[in-house]
Design a protein around this motif. Structure first.
Motif, PDB file in Angstrom:
ATOM      1  N   THR A  28       0.844  -1.230  -0.053  1.00 21.21           N
ATOM      2  CA  THR A  28      -0.044   0.007   0.031  1.00 21.21           C
ATOM      3  C   THR A  28       0.971   1.329   0.005  1.00 21.21           C
ATOM      4  N   SER A  29       1.978   1.392   0.428  1.00 16.46           N
ATOM      5  CA  SER A  29       3.024   2.451   0.480  1.00 16.46           C
ATOM      6  C   SER A  29       3.522   2.650  -1.002  1.00 16.46           C
ATOM      7  N   LEU A  30       3.489   1.456  -1.968  1.00 20.14           N
ATOM      8  CA  LEU A  30       4.000   1.806  -3.125  1.00 20.14           C
ATOM      9  C   LEU A  30       3.210   1.585  -4.436  1.00 20.14           C
ATOM     10  N   ILE A  31       1.797   1.413  -4.234  1.00 18.25           N
ATOM     11  CA  ILE A  31       1.071   1.195  -5.488  1.00 18.25           C
ATOM     12  C   ILE A  31       0.752   2.662  -6.042  1.00 18.25           C
ATOM     13  N   ALA A  32       0.700   3.638  -5.489  1.00 16.66           N
ATOM     14  CA  ALA A  32       0.520   4.976  -6.182  1.00 16.66           C
ATOM     15  C   ALA A  32       1.778   5.397  -7.034  1.00 16.66           C
TER      16      ALA A  32
ATOM     17  N   ILE B 164      -9.842  -2.913   5.929  1.00 18.31           N
ATOM     18  CA  ILE B 164     -10.258  -1.863   5.226  1.00 18.31           C
ATOM     19  C   ILE B 164     -11.056  -2.543   3.813  1.00 18.31           C
ATOM     20  N   THR B 165     -11.833  -1.563   3.457  1.00 18.59           N
ATOM     21  CA  THR B 165     -12.555  -2.007   2.125  1.00 18.59           C
ATOM     22  C   THR B 165     -11.559  -1.744   0.951  1.00 18.59           C
ATOM     23  N   TRP B 166     -11.222  -2.876   0.168  1.00 18.36           N
ATOM     24  CA  TRP B 166     -10.523  -2.748  -0.832  1.00 18.36           C
ATOM     25  C   TRP B 166     -10.951  -2.278  -2.100  1.00 18.36           C
ATOM     26  N   ARG B 167     -10.591  -1.103  -2.700  1.00 18.58           N
ATOM     27  CA  ARG B 167     -11.112  -0.467  -4.061  1.00 18.58           C
ATOM     28  C   ARG B 167      -9.799  -0.343  -4.917  1.00 18.58           C
ATOM     29  N   ASP B 168      -9.469  -1.180  -5.842  1.00 18.82           N
ATOM     30  CA  ASP B 168      -8.332  -0.744  -6.553  1.00 18.82           C
ATOM     31  C   ASP B 168      -8.545  -1.549  -8.116  1.00 18.82           C
ATOM     32  N   ASP B 169      -8.306  -0.969  -9.110  1.00 19.17           N
ATOM     33  CA  ASP B 169      -8.609  -1.636 -10.443  1.00 19.17           C
ATOM     34  C   ASP B 169      -7.464  -2.127 -11.153  1.00 19.17           C
ATOM     35  N   VAL B 170      -6.329  -2.168 -10.185  1.00 17.08           N
ATOM     36  CA  VAL B 170      -5.010  -2.355 -11.052  1.00 17.08           C
ATOM     37  C   VAL B 170      -4.417  -3.776  -9.921  1.00 17.08           C
ATOM     38  N   PHE B 171      -4.397  -3.288  -8.819  1.00 17.20           N
ATOM     39  CA  PHE B 171      -3.803  -4.405  -7.817  1.00 17.20           C
ATOM     40  C   PHE B 171      -4.784  -5.234  -7.058  1.00 17.20           C
TER      41      PHE B 171
ATOM     42  N   ILE C 158      -0.743  -3.908   3.413  1.00 17.74           N
ATOM     43  CA  ILE C 158      -1.507  -4.903   2.479  1.00 17.74           C
ATOM     44  C   ILE C 158      -0.629  -5.090   1.485  1.00 17.74           C
ATOM     45  N   GLU C 159      -0.235  -6.360   1.132  1.00 20.12           N
ATOM     46  CA  GLU C 159       0.716  -6.740  -0.017  1.00 20.12           C
ATOM     47  C   GLU C 159      -0.085  -6.921  -1.052  1.00 20.12           C
ATOM     48  N   VAL C 160       0.465  -6.739  -2.431  1.00 17.63           N
ATOM     49  CA  VAL C 160      -0.368  -6.827  -3.644  1.00 17.63           C
ATOM     50  C   VAL C 160       0.512  -7.549  -4.688  1.00 17.63           C
ATOM     51  N   ALA C 161      -0.397  -7.927  -5.854  1.00 14.64           N
ATOM     52  CA  ALA C 161       0.351  -8.237  -7.005  1.00 14.64           C
ATOM     53  C   ALA C 161      -0.554  -7.561  -8.074  1.00 14.64           C
ATOM     54  N   GLY C 162       0.304  -7.436  -9.291  1.00 11.11           N
ATOM     55  CA  GLY C 162      -0.249  -6.744 -10.346  1.00 11.11           C
ATOM     56  C   GLY C 162       0.344  -7.094 -11.721  1.00 11.11           C
TER      57      GLY C 162
END
Length: 315
Positions: free
Chosen positions: A75-79, A100-107, A230-234
């Motif tokens: 979450t600190s890097l996605i922007a 939290i509610t997750w709203r992201d169309d990329v990750f 929160i760790e993510v993938a894209g």
């Protein structure tokens, strides 16, 4: 000859991730085996340092990158990652078990946790950053320029203390004995007795409890709250396997993947597995207050926070 031709036709999915994910004890080997059972493909994990180092490598490689998927940003890097223009939108959606509610169309998120300082259970641990700074305790942290926990610590102190963050870092400067590039090195040094505490996660003691039957590690509970990760993938927009990459992101939030996370990555799964959490997780400390700077606000704060950190540690 025929066998070689078949092998050449097997699609390859290249995933950049952080080193601990692909270690023998990390999730990588089990995830690779499970996905390859379903995909008729060759899944190739590439370790690229720690989480923040992933983004630096991608920026360097640009659209020429061999990666199809990047797993291990947070979450600190996605922007910042979105601003590179290197990532493609994802159509994956789920009902996530996140605070939290997750709203992201990329990750797409795959796990989460709270940063914390881990210590031996017999240590009289401080209950906030001011007490830690006033103590003689020695700590190991990670570099925010290469490590997501390191960057998370910057955001943690910035969120909790605002304009007083430089003073907190000044107080902590003589507690810091080592700054490592990544989490694995830092935690290893702590286990070797090089410091009293190490920046890690509230879930880290679960590893010792479940994998080693060792109850001697604990996470310090801080009264100003704990910063969430929160760790993510894209998927990379330049991937030559976009459909396979999307299949992996969908697999990533399945029970087959999520059930691997708690006892290999030692984090909370983004989607709770059918079997629930392992028993040892019930003994973990739970922060009274969760801190998280909105991802889109992090870039504007990062440079100032990094300079405060560098100034304090250079004195």
């Amino acid at each position: 000859m025929g066998g070689a031709a078949v092998q050449a036709e097997t699609p390859e999915l290249v995933i950049y991730t952080y080193d601990s994910f692909v270690s023998d004890w990390g999730p990588g080997p089990a995830v690779e085996a499970a996905f390859e059972e379903t995909c008729d493909c060759d899944l190739i994990f590439v370790g690229a340092g720690d989480g923040a180092a992933l983004l630096a490598r991608l920026k360097l490689e640009g659209a020429r990158s061999d990666a199809d998927v990047v797993l291990g940003l947070d979450t600190s890097l996605i922007a910042t990652a979105k601003n590179t223009g290197l990532f493609a939108p994802s159509g994956v959606s789920a009902s996530f078990d996140l605070p939290i509610t997750w709203r992201d169309d990329v990750f797409v998120p795959y796990d989460w946790g709270y940063f914390a300082f881990v210590h031996n259970a017999d240590l009289a641990a401080p209950s906030n950053f001011r007490d830690l700074a006033d103590s003689d305790l020695k700590i190991i942290i990670q570099d925010p320029r290469s490590s997501t926990p390191g960057l998370g610590l910057l955001m943690w102190i910035k969120d909790a203390y605002g304009d007083d963050a430089p003073a907190i870092w000044q107080g902590l400067s003589d507690n810091v004995v080592t700054v490592t590039k990544g989490w694995s090195e830092a935690y290893g040094l702590f286990l070797e007795g090089e410091a009293d505490m190490v920046l890690s996660y509230t879930t880290s003691p679960a590893y010792h409890l479940i994998a080693e039957e060792d109850e001697t590690k604990a996470a310090a509970l801080f009264d100003e709250g704990h910063y969430m990760q929160i760790e993510v993938a894209g998927t990379l927009a330049a991937s030559d396997q976009p459909d396979l990459a999307e299949r992996f992101l969908t697999f990533m939030i399945s029970d087959a993947f999520q059930s691997i996370i708690p006892t290999t990555n030692w984090m909370y799964p983004a989607v709770l597995p059918e079997a629930g959490l392992p028993e040892g997780f019930s003994s973990l400390v739970t922060p009274d207050k969760a801190l998280l700077i909105p991802p889109q606000d992090v870039p504007a704060l990062r440079d100032a926070a990094l300079q405060e950190w560098l100034t304090a540690l250079s004195r």
